[in-house]
Design an enzyme around this catalytic site. Sequence first.
Site, mmCIF file in Angstrom:
data_model
loop_
_atom_site.group_PDB
_atom_site.id
_atom_site.type_symbol
_atom_site.label_atom_id
_atom_site.label_comp_id
_atom_site.label_asym_id
_atom_site.label_seq_id
_atom_site.Cartn_x
_atom_site.Cartn_y
_atom_site.Cartn_z
ATOM 1 N N TYR A 141 0.833 -1.208 0.000
ATOM 2 C CA TYR A 141 0.000 0.000 0.000
ATOM 3 C C TYR A 141 0.865 1.254 0.000
ATOM 4 O O TYR A 141 0.609 2.196 -0.764
ATOM 5 C CB TYR A 141 -0.901 -0.032 1.221
ATOM 6 C CG TYR A 141 -1.892 1.097 1.331
ATOM 7 C CD1 TYR A 141 -2.909 1.254 0.389
ATOM 8 C CD2 TYR A 141 -1.840 1.987 2.399
ATOM 9 C CE1 TYR A 141 -3.838 2.274 0.512
ATOM 10 C CE2 TYR A 141 -2.760 3.004 2.530
ATOM 11 C CZ TYR A 141 -3.763 3.155 1.582
ATOM 12 O OH TYR A 141 -4.677 4.167 1.708
ATOM 13 N N ALA A 143 3.940 1.584 -1.049
ATOM 14 C CA ALA A 143 4.612 1.706 -2.342
ATOM 15 C C ALA A 143 3.662 2.256 -3.398
ATOM 16 O O ALA A 143 4.039 3.104 -4.219
ATOM 17 C CB ALA A 143 5.156 0.348 -2.775
#
Length: 238
Positions: A141, A143
């Site tokens: 998430y 990233a």
Amino acid sequence: MTSPRPRVLITGASRGIGHALAVLLASRGWEVIGVARNVPGTFPGQFIACDLVSPGALAGLAASVADGPALTGLVNNFGLARHEMLGDVTWPEFSSVLTANLQPALQLAQAALPGMRAAGHGRIVHVTSMVTRGHPFRTSYAAAKAALESLARTIAVEEAGNGITANAVAPGPTATELFRVNNPAGSPGEHRYLAQVPMGRLADPAEIAHAIAFLLSPEAGFITGHTLFVDGGAGLGR
């Protein structure tokens, strides 16, 4: 002659921050188009039921945006998160979270930009998260949301000469319906989140909506490529 009402498309608009933003913008005279998989009980504008993780459904939505009247604003609020330890993440899981968070934002921006360029005006806002500053259990998430912030900066640079701005709003812990399902008031989960916030409380979805609405406004015309953290100070020192 009366100027046409500004038009905004908001993904993830059935509840939480997206729904709060729709209500706020409608109260200010915007024509609001909401998108989510499930239709809410009430909505202050047009609502399109669309599963944004379905490539076919997303392509159809993008085509309707490209063929329709120009949007004044596009708010990519839809997101998908997964609780995970870094060592347990598999590539298929990682890539699925990236795809879910990034593909709708990319394709809808591509669809909206030609109309914005023709109008000489446009506002794009990606809703990201304070987890981009570093947070456990959010490998995929975080990233994906960091990539969204980077995408906003690229759009900002490429489209600045066309009167189009692109920014991100990164909320901290927010008392949405989904948050409360997973973290009831007084629960250990709520306590963990509150411990991160110097203000000692959660955000109300309307507070995040007001920040997004500002970046959509004419008054924010000289702000582009920026990530606005609306987190009660939770990102300080990270």
